[in-house]
Write an enzyme that holds these catalytic residues in place. Structure first.
Site, short mmCIF file in Angstrom:
data_model
loop_
_atom_site.label_atom_id
_atom_site.label_comp_id
_atom_site.label_asym_id
_atom_site.label_seq_id
_atom_site.Cartn_x
_atom_site.Cartn_y
_atom_site.Cartn_z
N TYR A 58 5.64 7.00 8.12
CA TYR A 58 4.87 7.19 6.87
C TYR A 58 5.48 8.32 6.04
CZ TYR A 58 0.46 8.15 4.25
OH TYR A 58 -0.51 8.36 3.29
N LYS B 163 6.93 8.02 2.35
CA LYS B 163 6.28 8.75 1.26
C LYS B 163 7.24 9.77 0.64
CE LYS B 163 2.07 6.92 1.33
NZ LYS B 163 1.58 6.11 0.21
P1 NAP Z 1 -7.99 3.38 1.76
O1 NAP Z 1 -9.33 3.88 1.40
O2 NAP Z 1 -7.71 2.97 3.17
O3 NAP Z 1 -7.61 2.22 0.75
C1 NAP Z 1 -6.38 1.56 0.89
C2 NAP Z 1 -6.28 0.51 -0.19
O4 NAP Z 1 -5.06 -0.18 0.02
C3 NAP Z 1 -7.40 -0.49 -0.12
O5 NAP Z 1 -7.76 -0.91 -1.42
C4 NAP Z 1 -6.77 -1.63 0.66
O6 NAP Z 1 -7.39 -2.85 0.24
C5 NAP Z 1 -5.35 -1.56 0.20
N1 NAP Z 1 -4.44 -2.14 1.18
C6 NAP Z 1 -4.32 -1.82 2.49
N2 NAP Z 1 -3.41 -2.63 3.08
C7 NAP Z 1 -2.99 -3.48 2.10
C8 NAP Z 1 -2.09 -4.57 2.08
N3 NAP Z 1 -1.44 -4.97 3.19
N4 NAP Z 1 -1.89 -5.20 0.91
C9 NAP Z 1 -2.54 -4.84 -0.21
N5 NAP Z 1 -3.42 -3.83 -0.26
C10 NAP Z 1 -3.65 -3.17 0.90
O7 NAP Z 1 -6.86 4.47 1.47
P2 NAP Z 1 -6.78 5.68 0.43
O8 NAP Z 1 -7.04 6.89 1.21
O9 NAP Z 1 -7.53 5.41 -0.80
O10 NAP Z 1 -5.21 5.64 0.17
C11 NAP Z 1 -4.64 5.32 -1.07
C12 NAP Z 1 -3.23 5.87 -1.10
O11 NAP Z 1 -3.27 7.29 -0.91
C13 NAP Z 1 -2.32 5.34 0.01
O12 NAP Z 1 -1.03 5.12 -0.49
C14 NAP Z 1 -2.29 6.47 1.02
O13 NAP Z 1 -1.10 6.48 1.77
C15 NAP Z 1 -2.38 7.67 0.09
N6 NAP Z 1 -2.87 8.88 0.76
C16 NAP Z 1 -4.14 8.97 1.23
C17 NAP Z 1 -4.55 10.13 1.86
C18 NAP Z 1 -5.94 10.31 2.40
O14 NAP Z 1 -6.20 11.36 3.00
N7 NAP Z 1 -6.86 9.39 2.22
C19 NAP Z 1 -3.66 11.20 2.01
C20 NAP Z 1 -2.38 11.08 1.53
C21 NAP Z 1 -1.99 9.91 0.89
P3 NAP Z 1 -7.53 -4.16 1.16
O15 NAP Z 1 -7.83 -3.72 2.55
O16 NAP Z 1 -8.67 -4.87 0.49
O17 NAP Z 1 -6.24 -4.89 1.02
#
Ligand code: NAP
Length: 247
Positions: A155, A159
């Site tokens: 990851y 990233k």
């Molecule tokens: P989340 O709540 O788990 O949401 C992930 C989103 O991505 C959902 O809408 C999911 O929708 C979609 N997704 C997952 N697998 C997918 C696939 N195979 N194809 C298409 N869509 C897919 O995550 P989040 O925390 O909002 O994360 C959003 C971004 O922020 C990500 O890139 C993550 O790496 C980054 N990020 C998050 C954090 C954190 O602490 N939360 C920290 C650093 C970076 P479906 O399941 O409906 O497809």
């Protein structure tokens, strides 16, 4: 604040978390948001909310493991709406494991879903943006890609790769009025972090100077601004929205 013409904004991973919050805010600020993810039912509910509030939203299914499907999606969105102005590559996955236990498949999956998928959508979107002589790209990275994180070699590599990738787009596309920036979240209250063991949550809070997890709306504010017309002079930047964790 609404922009002229109405900007068409494709947001991947818009069915919950940071993507959903970004879509809601961007729609409230006058964009026609195109919501994409696998979970179409969740997307439809969000689109209904947005339209009830007077905004514009459309729904498309996408899967970041299907790269031809992603390229086709970008073209279809541009065909259906006559243009594509904004791309937010937000969908991402984690496949955590300590390096010594990480399989080739886990490593490849991390790179494929978090980095190659963004390459495919950016390349397809930029072709459309060049036609419109305008573009805003935000690639959602992570604090893991900035400072590393145990258990996330795949990851973090992806990233971090997004950062060099985005800076290169910024340089190649600056003269075409297309900007490309990275937003790098720290620990945010979403489904992605919900299931972390309590000791990991406590540690994350402890190493975050602000002393808490971020809220999806706090990430959305950064994404909304960087995709606005007003952000024309900001490109190739990494905005860490992480409560100070990476400083
Ligand atoms: P989340 O709540 O788990 O949401 C992930 C989103 O991505 C959902 O809408 C999911 O929708 C979609 N997704 C997952 N697998 C997918 C696939 N195979 N194809 C298409 N869509 C897919 O995550 P989040 O925390 O909002 O994360 C959003 C971004 O922020 C990500 O890139 C993550 O790496 C980054 N990020 C998050 C954090 C954190 O602490 N939360 C920290 C650093 C970076 P479906 O399941 O409906 O497809």
């Amino acid at each position: 604040m609404s922009e002229t013409p109405t900007r068409i904004a494709l947001i991947t991973g818009a069915s919950r978390g940071i993507g959903e919050a970004s879509a809601r805010l961007m729609a409230a600020n006058g964009r026609h948001v195109v919501l994409a993810a696998r979970g179409v039912e969740a997307l439809e509910a969000i689109a209904n909310d947005i339209e009830t509030a007077g905004g514009k939203a459309s729904v498309y299914k996408c899967d970041i493991t299907d790269h031809q499907g992603l390229a086709d999606l970008v073209e279809k969105v541009a065909d259906d709406h006559g243009r594509l102005d904004i791309l937010v590559n937000n969908a991402g996955i984690t496949r955590d494991n300590l390096l010594l236990r990480m399989t080739d498949e886990e490593f490849d999956e991390g790179i494929s879903c978090n980095l190659r998928a963004a390459f495919v959508t950016c390349r397809a979107a930029i072709r459309q943006m060049m036609r419109g002589k305008f573009g805003r790209i935000v690639n959602v990275s992570s604090v893991s890609g900035v400072i590393g994180n145990p258990g996330q070699a795949n990851y973090a590599a992806a990233k971090s790769g997004l950062i060099g990738f985005t800076k290169t787009i910024a340089k190649e596309m600056a003269s075409k009025k297309i900007t490309a920036n990275v937003v790098a979240p720290g620990f945010v209250e979403t489904a992605m972090t919900n299931d972390l063991p309590q000791r990991v949550k406590d540690f994350a809070t402890q190493v975050t100077p602000v002393g808490r997890f971020g809220k999806p709306e706090e990430l959305a504010a950064a994404i909304d601004f960087l995709t606005s017309d007003a952000a024309a002079y900001i490109t190739g930047q990494v905005l860490c929205v992480d409560g100070g964790m990476s400083m």
